[in-house]
Structures are given as structure tokens and as C-alpha cells.
Write a protein that holds these residues in place. Structure first.
Motif, PDB file in Angstrom:
ATOM      1  N   CYS A 268      20.405  53.937  15.254  1.00  0.00           N
ATOM      2  CA  CYS A 268      21.837  54.290  14.475  1.00  0.00           C
ATOM      3  C   CYS A 268      22.874  53.853  15.109  1.00  0.00           C
ATOM      4  N   SER A 269      22.267  54.711  16.712  1.00  0.00           N
ATOM      5  CA  SER A 269      23.697  54.547  17.957  1.00  0.00           C
ATOM      6  C   SER A 269      23.353  53.446  18.287  1.00  0.00           C
ATOM      7  N   GLY A 270      22.264  51.874  18.407  1.00  0.00           N
ATOM      8  CA  GLY A 270      22.186  51.326  18.520  1.00  0.00           C
ATOM      9  C   GLY A 270      23.123  49.701  17.622  1.00  0.00           C
ATOM     10  N   LEU A 271      23.516  50.506  16.670  1.00  0.00           N
ATOM     11  CA  LEU A 271      23.917  49.254  15.236  1.00  0.00           C
ATOM     12  C   LEU A 271      25.762  49.920  15.612  1.00  0.00           C
ATOM     13  N   THR A 272      25.495  51.169  15.608  1.00  0.00           N
ATOM     14  CA  THR A 272      27.255  51.172  15.990  1.00  0.00           C
ATOM     15  C   THR A 272      27.676  50.781  16.944  1.00  0.00           C
ATOM     16  N   SER A 273      27.486  51.305  18.223  1.00  0.00           N
ATOM     17  CA  SER A 273      27.447  50.409  19.622  1.00  0.00           C
ATOM     18  C   SER A 273      28.089  48.911  19.801  1.00  0.00           C
ATOM     19  N   GLN A 274      26.606  47.623  19.119  1.00  0.00           N
ATOM     20  CA  GLN A 274      26.681  46.725  19.126  1.00  0.00           C
ATOM     21  C   GLN A 274      27.834  46.317  17.929  1.00  0.00           C
ATOM     22  N   ALA A 275      27.980  46.956  17.342  1.00  0.00           N
ATOM     23  CA  ALA A 275      29.559  46.091  16.400  1.00  0.00           C
ATOM     24  C   ALA A 275      30.417  46.470  16.316  1.00  0.00           C
ATOM     25  N   TRP A 276      30.706  47.541  17.294  1.00  0.00           N
ATOM     26  CA  TRP A 276      31.592  47.402  18.402  1.00  0.00           C
ATOM     27  C   TRP A 276      32.277  46.429  19.473  1.00  0.00           C
ATOM     28  N   ARG A 277      30.941  46.099  20.222  1.00  0.00           N
ATOM     29  CA  ARG A 277      30.981  45.510  21.135  1.00  0.00           C
ATOM     30  C   ARG A 277      30.961  44.397  20.066  1.00  0.00           C
ATOM     31  N   ALA A 278      30.735  43.501  19.104  1.00  0.00           N
ATOM     32  CA  ALA A 278      30.578  42.479  18.800  1.00  0.00           C
ATOM     33  C   ALA A 278      32.919  42.959  18.413  1.00  0.00           C
ATOM     34  N   ALA A 279      33.356  43.700  18.258  1.00  0.00           N
ATOM     35  CA  ALA A 279      34.774  43.595  18.254  1.00  0.00           C
ATOM     36  C   ALA A 279      35.106  43.615  18.986  1.00  0.00           C
ATOM     37  N   ARG A 281      35.401  46.079  22.082  1.00  0.00           N
ATOM     38  CA  ARG A 281      35.509  47.191  22.621  1.00  0.00           C
ATOM     39  C   ARG A 281      34.133  47.881  22.967  1.00  0.00           C
ATOM     40  N   GLY A 282      33.713  47.686  24.344  1.00  0.00           N
ATOM     41  CA  GLY A 282      32.472  48.502  24.720  1.00  0.00           C
ATOM     42  C   GLY A 282      32.457  50.063  23.944  1.00  0.00           C
ATOM     43  N   ILE A 283      31.733  50.288  23.378  1.00  0.00           N
ATOM     44  CA  ILE A 283      31.801  52.166  23.140  1.00  0.00           C
ATOM     45  C   ILE A 283      30.089  52.982  24.209  1.00  0.00           C
ATOM     46  N   PRO A 284      30.052  53.932  23.786  1.00  0.00           N
ATOM     47  CA  PRO A 284      28.884  54.704  24.385  1.00  0.00           C
ATOM     48  C   PRO A 284      27.771  54.033  23.558  1.00  0.00           C
ATOM     49  N   ARG A 285      27.086  54.423  24.223  1.00  0.00           N
ATOM     50  CA  ARG A 285      25.625  53.576  23.951  1.00  0.00           C
ATOM     51  C   ARG A 285      24.916  54.486  22.427  1.00  0.00           C
ATOM     52  N   THR A 286      24.927  55.888  22.603  1.00  0.00           N
ATOM     53  CA  THR A 286      24.295  57.048  21.389  1.00  0.00           C
ATOM     54  C   THR A 286      25.652  57.976  21.027  1.00  0.00           C
ATOM     55  N   SER A 287      25.069  58.563  19.825  1.00  0.00           N
ATOM     56  CA  SER A 287      25.377  58.744  19.444  1.00  0.00           C
ATOM     57  C   SER A 287      26.187  60.707  19.521  1.00  0.00           C
ATOM     58  N   GLN A 288      25.173  61.138  20.466  1.00  0.00           N
ATOM     59  CA  GLN A 288      26.015  62.004  21.243  1.00  0.00           C
ATOM     60  C   GLN A 288      26.976  62.274  22.234  1.00  0.00           C
ATOM     61  N   GLU A 289      27.058  60.761  23.161  1.00  0.00           N
ATOM     62  CA  GLU A 289      28.091  60.425  23.267  1.00  0.00           C
ATOM     63  C   GLU A 289      29.187  59.617  22.788  1.00  0.00           C
ATOM     64  N   GLN A 290      29.105  59.015  21.617  1.00  0.00           N
ATOM     65  CA  GLN A 290      30.018  58.879  21.343  1.00  0.00           C
ATOM     66  C   GLN A 290      30.828  60.204  20.788  1.00  0.00           C
ATOM     67  N   LEU A 291      30.766  60.991  19.994  1.00  0.00           N
ATOM     68  CA  LEU A 291      31.303  62.188  19.625  1.00  0.00           C
ATOM     69  C   LEU A 291      31.879  63.119  21.406  1.00  0.00           C
ATOM     70  N   ARG A 292      31.272  62.572  21.893  1.00  0.00           N
ATOM     71  CA  ARG A 292      31.890  63.406  23.190  1.00  0.00           C
ATOM     72  C   ARG A 292      32.702  62.309  23.734  1.00  0.00           C
TER      73      ARG A 292
END
Length: 354
Positions: A268-279, A281-292
Motif C-alpha cells: 500500500c505505501s509502496g504504491l503511494t510513495s512511488q506515485a509521488w516520486r513519479a510526480a 516529490r519524495g515522501i516517506p516510504r511507510t504509511s506510519q511515517e507518511q502520517l507522522r
């Protein structure tokens, strides 16, 4: 699939009602929502109980996957730091070698001059001019020697600190390796237990299980929409958000695989992190870190591209695509798909391009 933009007047409820109605029709085709499941025999689990147990196991696997991914990310950071320390040590050792060569050259020159530096010989001269020149050279020589010793001491202290830093990084790396192994073991155990439960079901029961999953999601989404939450959700995607949504929706149909970041499978977080990388922007790898680490926003302010974090333990994440829908990688045994944004308990919404 292109970016789905929220409609201002007709509202997301219409589009999501259509989406959920389509899902419900599919459910009906599998056996009919109105058909009641036969009552289980005493002491035998009902199919709904089995569904909840399987769902719970996969959620636990999802939380362990987040822990594994975080440990892996931290391990990479520690490995990179160890490489950087090694470079600093090499540079420090080279510096020490250079300083020793300078000190040795000075000692050899002094030895060749009979043990007295040139400045000292001039200072002993009877000529006032030579005396003054000699004392100035002595002062400069003393300063150069002091600076040389100070530089050597600083460099040696740096090398000692680098050794301590390297030891600390190695200890962290080993701790992360242990965490990864523990998380991997837990993931495999939970997935295996869930698969064993599912494999015990007959073909008709498996079909009914999927139906129950869809019904539960439909019920949650309907309840979420009934609050009128989408009436205020009118935000439009940014250019980066559109690119992220485009990437995520292009992955629809690919399988979920824990720890995967593409290109053939994702968690799940692999999809969201790679989607934003393609856009871009680098974002945290995991859903918990994305939240934090990512800025939180109100549900009413969300726009396509924002990330929706699910469950109290932040063990799942999807990307909002508009009209009350999100795209996500659900769990092992399922493919990336579009689902109702409210089909699971929402913990928070975060914005990668705030």
C-alpha cells in the motif's frame, strides 16, 4: 486511467453511489445480497467470523510490513552513513600522513643545521638587523609548529570520533537487521495463517467471502457518505497531484506484494510513495511515517493526490482520486483497485505537496 476530479455541483456522492452500486450488482451476481448465509453448526465459525479473522490477520501483516519497510529504510540510511564515515576516516588518515611528513621535513632540516633552526642562529647574531629578523622567524616557526601539532591533535580526535560514530552506526544497523527479521517472520506467519483459513473454504464459500468483503466495504462507504462529508470536498488537484494520481491509477490490476515498490507489484505505501516520486516529490516510504511527517489536513479540504491513512495503527494508506474514491493496494491475494474512500476507518488525511 486519468485523474478523477471532484464535481462541484453533482457531488462525489453520485459518482461513488454509482461505483458502489456497480460493486453491489457484482456482489448480487455472486449470490445475491438478500440471500442469508446458512446458520453455522454449534461450535463452527460462521463465514463472517472467518472473514473478520482473515481481515485481522492481514491487518496485522500490514502493520508488520510497515515495521519491516521502516527498518529497511533506516538500515539503508545507516549503511549510507557508514560509507560516509569511511570516507571521512580515509581523508583523516591522509591528513595525518601529510602532517607527519611536514613535521618530519622540519625535523630533518633542523638536524642538518646542527640542531638550531635558521631563526635561532640569526637571533644569536651580533647584527641588530639579523637579530630582529631571527627573533621574528623564531616566533613564526613556533606558531607553525604549534599549528601543526594542533592540527594533528584535531585530526586524531576526529578519527577517534569517527570510530565511535561507525561503531554506533553498525550497532543501529544490526538492530535494524534484527527488527527486519522479526517483522518478516511475523508477516509470513500472518499471511500463511490467513491463506490457510481461506484455503479451507470451498469454491462457493470463497465467492461468498468476496461478497461479504464487498458488502462490508459498501456499508462503511454508505455510512461515510451519509454524513454529507463530500458536500464540502471540492478541492482540485495540483499538477503534481494529477501526476501522482495518474501513476497510481495506471497500476490498477497489479498484485499486492508486501515490501514491493514496483514496477510489477506494490504494497500500500509502496504504491503511494512511488506515485509521488513519479510526480517529482519524495515522501516517506511507510504509511506510519507518511502520517507522522506529512502535513495533516481536514477531510473537507482534501483534494486528488492526498493520502488517506486508515486504522488506528496507521497500517494502511490509499490515495484520494476524487468523487469520494481512492486507489490502493488492498492486501495479499488482491490487486490494486479503486475503492470508496470511506470503506475503511479513516485515521487522517495527509498532503505530500502542502
Amino acid at each position: 486511467m486519468g485523474t478523477v476530479e471532484p464535481k462541484r455541483r453533482r457531488g462525489g456522492a453520485h459518482a461513488l453511489t454509482l461505483l458502489c452500486t456497480t460493486a453491489l450488482l457484482a456482489v448480487t451476481a455472486l449470490g445475491g445480497v438478500a440471500q442469508a448465509a446458512p446458520a453455522p453448526e454449534p461450535g463452527v465459525k460462521s463465514l463472517e467470523q472467518v472473514r473478520k479473522e482473515i481481515e485481522g490477520l492481514y491487518r496485522q501483516a500490514g502493520a508488520a510490513t510497515d515495521a519491516y519497510n521502516l527498518a529497511e529504510s533506516e538500515a539503508k540510511a545507516h549503511s549510507d552513513r557508514i560509507v560516509e564515515i569511511a570516507k571521512q576516516v580515509a581523508a583523516g588518515q591522509e591528513r595525518i600522513g601529510s602532517l607527519k611528513n611536514r613535521a618530519g621535513a622540519a625535523a630533518r632540516a633542523q638536524y642538518r643545521s646542527g640542531g638550531l633552526p635558521a631563526g635561532a642562529r640569526l637571533a644569536l647574531s651580533s647584527s641588530p638587523v639579523q637579530f630582529l629578523d631571527g627573533t621574528d622567524r623564531i616566533r613564526r616557526g613556533e606558531k607553525a609548529a604549534t599549528d601543526l601539532l594542533s592540527d594533528m591533535n584535531r585530526t586524531q580526535n576526529d578519527l577517534r570520533q569517527y570510530a565511535k560514530d561507525a561503531k554506533a552506526e553498525w550497532e543501529k544497523l544490526e538492530a535494524n537487521r534484527i527488527k527486519k527479521e522479526a517483522s518478516k517472520k511475523e508477516i509470513e506467519e500472518k499471511i500463511k495463517a490467513a491463506e490457510e483459513l481461506e484455503n479451507k473454504l470451498e469454491a462457493e464459500e470463497k465467492a461468498r467471502l468476496i461478497q461479504l468483503e464487498q458488502e462490508a466495504q459498501y456499508k462503511a462507504q454508505t455510512a461515510w457518505l451519509s454524513t454529507g462529508v463530500l458536500k464540502e470536498v471540492t478541492g482540485s488537484a495540483t499538477e503534481a497531484g494529477r501526476k501522482a494520481v495518474q501513476f497510481a491509477t495506471q497500476q490498477i490490476g497489479k498484485p499486492y506484494l508486501w515490501g514491493a515498490t514496483g514496477p510489477d507489484s506494490f504494497d500500500c505505501s509502496g504504491l503511494t510513495s512511488q506515485a509521488w516520486r513519479a510526480a517529482g516529490r519524495g515522501i516517506p516510504r511507510t504509511s506510519q511515517e507518511q502520517l507522522r511527517l506529512l502535513p495533516k489536513i481536514a477531510v473537507k479540504d482534501m483534494r486528488p493526490g492526498d493520502l488517506i491513512i486508515y486504522f488506528d495503527d496507521a497500517s494502511h494508506v490509499g490515495m484520494y482520486v476524487g468523487d469520494g474514491a481512492m486507489v490502493h493496494a488492498p492486501r495479499p491475494g488482491r490487486q490494486i483497485t479503486i475503492a470508496g474512500a470511506g470503506s475503511m476507518p479513516i485515521k487522517a488525511v495527509v498532503r505530500p505537496d502542502a
